[in-house]
Scaffold this motif. Structure first.
Motif, mmCIF file in Angstrom:
data_model
loop_
_atom_site.group_PDB
_atom_site.id
_atom_site.type_symbol
_atom_site.label_atom_id
_atom_site.label_comp_id
_atom_site.label_asym_id
_atom_site.label_seq_id
_atom_site.Cartn_x
_atom_site.Cartn_y
_atom_site.Cartn_z
ATOM 1 N N ARG A 26 99.804 -46.178 75.915
ATOM 2 C CA ARG A 26 99.117 -45.529 77.111
ATOM 3 C C ARG A 26 100.114 -44.964 78.159
ATOM 4 O O ARG A 26 101.085 -45.979 78.362
ATOM 5 N N ARG A 27 99.760 -43.720 78.788
ATOM 6 C CA ARG A 27 100.725 -43.527 79.912
ATOM 7 C C ARG A 27 99.737 -42.894 80.921
ATOM 8 O O ARG A 27 98.703 -42.251 80.627
ATOM 9 N N HIS A 28 100.414 -42.682 82.174
ATOM 10 C CA HIS A 28 99.757 -41.846 83.117
ATOM 11 C C HIS A 28 100.142 -40.556 83.207
ATOM 12 O O HIS A 28 101.140 -40.446 82.657
ATOM 13 N N GLY A 29 99.596 -39.823 83.990
ATOM 14 C CA GLY A 29 100.008 -38.402 84.029
ATOM 15 C C GLY A 29 101.637 -38.248 84.139
ATOM 16 O O GLY A 29 102.139 -37.228 83.593
ATOM 17 N N TYR A 30 101.899 -38.623 85.228
ATOM 18 C CA TYR A 30 103.330 -38.525 85.573
ATOM 19 C C TYR A 30 104.204 -38.794 84.455
ATOM 20 O O TYR A 30 105.317 -38.394 84.030
ATOM 21 N N GLU A 31 103.970 -40.077 83.835
ATOM 22 C CA GLU A 31 104.729 -40.663 82.718
ATOM 23 C C GLU A 31 104.695 -39.695 81.587
ATOM 24 O O GLU A 31 105.535 -39.584 80.687
ATOM 25 N N ILE A 32 103.480 -39.098 81.238
ATOM 26 C CA ILE A 32 103.497 -37.917 80.248
ATOM 27 C C ILE A 32 104.463 -37.113 80.522
ATOM 28 O O ILE A 32 105.215 -36.416 79.487
ATOM 29 N N THR A 33 104.383 -36.230 81.660
ATOM 30 C CA THR A 33 105.512 -35.203 81.817
ATOM 31 C C THR A 33 106.791 -35.712 81.816
ATOM 32 O O THR A 33 107.619 -35.056 81.271
ATOM 33 N N LEU A 55 94.521 -32.708 79.874
ATOM 34 C CA LEU A 55 94.068 -34.033 79.904
ATOM 35 C C LEU A 55 92.571 -34.113 79.989
ATOM 36 O O LEU A 55 91.972 -34.716 78.951
ATOM 37 N N HIS A 56 91.884 -33.197 80.903
ATOM 38 C CA HIS A 56 90.488 -33.214 80.822
ATOM 39 C C HIS A 56 89.959 -32.565 79.716
ATOM 40 O O HIS A 56 88.793 -33.087 79.028
ATOM 41 N N ARG A 57 90.659 -31.633 79.129
ATOM 42 C CA ARG A 57 90.137 -30.928 77.887
ATOM 43 C C ARG A 57 90.149 -31.921 76.620
ATOM 44 O O ARG A 57 89.198 -32.050 75.941
ATOM 45 N N LEU A 58 91.323 -32.538 76.648
ATOM 46 C CA LEU A 58 91.398 -33.403 75.525
ATOM 47 C C LEU A 58 90.704 -34.916 75.745
ATOM 48 O O LEU A 58 90.084 -35.156 74.487
ATOM 49 N N GLU A 59 90.259 -35.149 76.811
ATOM 50 C CA GLU A 59 88.949 -36.112 76.943
ATOM 51 C C GLU A 59 87.624 -35.755 76.634
ATOM 52 O O GLU A 59 87.198 -36.600 75.983
ATOM 53 N N GLY A 62 87.083 -35.876 73.082
ATOM 54 C CA GLY A 62 87.197 -37.174 72.586
ATOM 55 C C GLY A 62 88.459 -37.479 71.877
ATOM 56 O O GLY A 62 88.417 -38.576 70.996
ATOM 57 N N TRP A 63 89.478 -36.914 72.220
ATOM 58 C CA TRP A 63 90.790 -37.047 71.615
ATOM 59 C C TRP A 63 91.800 -38.036 72.427
ATOM 60 O O TRP A 63 92.369 -38.697 71.923
ATOM 61 N N ILE A 64 91.365 -38.171 73.491
ATOM 62 C CA ILE A 64 92.098 -39.509 74.261
ATOM 63 C C ILE A 64 90.808 -40.120 75.226
ATOM 64 O O ILE A 64 89.722 -39.653 75.429
ATOM 65 N N THR A 65 91.299 -41.255 75.633
ATOM 66 C CA THR A 65 90.354 -41.906 76.448
ATOM 67 C C THR A 65 91.122 -42.280 77.877
ATOM 68 O O THR A 65 92.477 -42.352 77.838
ATOM 69 N N CYS A 66 90.555 -42.768 79.008
ATOM 70 C CA CYS A 66 91.339 -43.023 80.239
ATOM 71 C C CYS A 66 90.691 -44.246 80.940
ATOM 72 O O CYS A 66 89.475 -44.278 80.849
ATOM 73 N N GLU A 67 91.358 -44.798 81.702
ATOM 74 C CA GLU A 67 90.928 -45.816 82.663
ATOM 75 C C GLU A 67 92.045 -46.043 83.606
ATOM 76 O O GLU A 67 93.083 -45.914 83.634
ATOM 77 N N TRP A 68 91.390 -46.465 84.916
ATOM 78 C CA TRP A 68 92.227 -46.705 85.924
ATOM 79 C C TRP A 68 93.107 -48.019 85.736
ATOM 80 O O TRP A 68 92.771 -48.841 85.373
ATOM 81 N N GLY A 69 94.351 -48.057 86.454
ATOM 82 C CA GLY A 69 95.267 -49.021 86.501
ATOM 83 C C GLY A 69 95.923 -48.821 87.417
ATOM 84 O O GLY A 69 96.002 -48.094 87.995
ATOM 85 N N LEU A 70 97.169 -49.862 87.440
ATOM 86 C CA LEU A 70 98.273 -49.823 88.363
ATOM 87 C C LEU A 70 99.611 -49.560 87.787
ATOM 88 O O LEU A 70 99.924 -49.738 86.621
ATOM 89 N N SER A 71 100.106 -48.296 88.174
ATOM 90 C CA SER A 71 101.494 -47.992 87.793
ATOM 91 C C SER A 71 102.774 -48.982 88.031
ATOM 92 O O SER A 71 102.338 -50.089 88.606
ATOM 93 N N GLU A 72 103.863 -48.506 87.664
ATOM 94 C CA GLU A 72 105.000 -49.331 87.902
ATOM 95 C C GLU A 72 105.255 -49.750 89.326
ATOM 96 O O GLU A 72 105.667 -50.750 89.501
ATOM 97 N N GLU A 81 95.216 -42.697 76.841
ATOM 98 C CA GLU A 81 95.416 -43.259 75.377
ATOM 99 C C GLU A 81 94.609 -42.604 74.482
ATOM 100 O O GLU A 81 93.800 -41.892 74.459
ATOM 101 N N LEU A 82 95.459 -42.444 73.249
ATOM 102 C CA LEU A 82 94.806 -41.837 72.128
ATOM 103 C C LEU A 82 93.594 -42.493 71.597
ATOM 104 O O LEU A 82 94.028 -43.575 71.322
ATOM 105 N N SER A 83 92.558 -41.735 71.232
ATOM 106 C CA SER A 83 91.297 -42.399 70.546
ATOM 107 C C SER A 83 91.591 -42.219 69.114
ATOM 108 O O SER A 83 92.729 -41.755 68.534
ATOM 109 N N ARG A 84 90.856 -42.873 68.294
ATOM 110 C CA ARG A 84 91.004 -42.781 66.702
ATOM 111 C C ARG A 84 90.870 -41.334 66.165
ATOM 112 O O ARG A 84 91.922 -40.965 65.436
ATOM 113 N N THR A 85 89.919 -40.399 66.912
ATOM 114 C CA THR A 85 89.905 -39.138 66.331
ATOM 115 C C THR A 85 91.365 -38.257 67.056
ATOM 116 O O THR A 85 91.741 -37.334 66.322
#
Length: 117
Positions: A26-33, A55-59, A62-72, A81-85
């Motif tokens: 899993r990665r946050h937006g800046y990490e993805i870029t 990212l919103h389109r993929l969510e 149902g191709w990705i899921t997201c959750e809030w967390g703390l970055s480095e 994060e990728l979903s099974r789909t």
């Protein structure tokens, strides 16, 4: 291609690259870029104005899921994060991409016969 050249990405290509960036973890937006840019040796850059709608389109699909967390850097960030789909879709996208690349390569490698009139 000169290092300063920008490459425009088709929407579907961007989706595939985002899915690939999330394949290992899993990665946050800046990490993805950053991952896309560094993995492509700075050939590909993704602007925020393209990344977050994708990212919103993929969510929504149902191709990705997201959750809030703390970055480095201990900042609050949304992690994707990728979903099974999404994993299944990534395989489809890569297969389609490889077919397209093969076709384009065949065209570029073809000998051009000049028509004489």
């Amino acid at each position: 291609m000169a290092s300063g050249d920008k490459v425009n990405l088709l929407q579907g290509t961007l989706d595939m690259l985002i899915l690939k960036s999330l394949h290992a973890r899993r990665r946050h937006g800046y990490e993805i870029t950053r991952w896309i840019q560094s993995t492509s040796d700075d050939v590909l850059t993704i602007e925020e104005g393209s990344l977050y709608p994708a990212l919103h389109r993929l969510e929504r699909r149902g191709w990705i899921t997201c959750e809030w967390g703390l970055s480095e850097s201990n900042r609050r960030a949304k992690f994707y994060e990728l979903s099974r789909t999404g994993k299944t879709q990534l395989v489809r996208e890569v297969d389609s991409w490889n077919i397209i690349v093969k076709g384009i390569t065949q065209i570029l490698d073809a000998k051009v016969l000049e028509a004489t009139t």
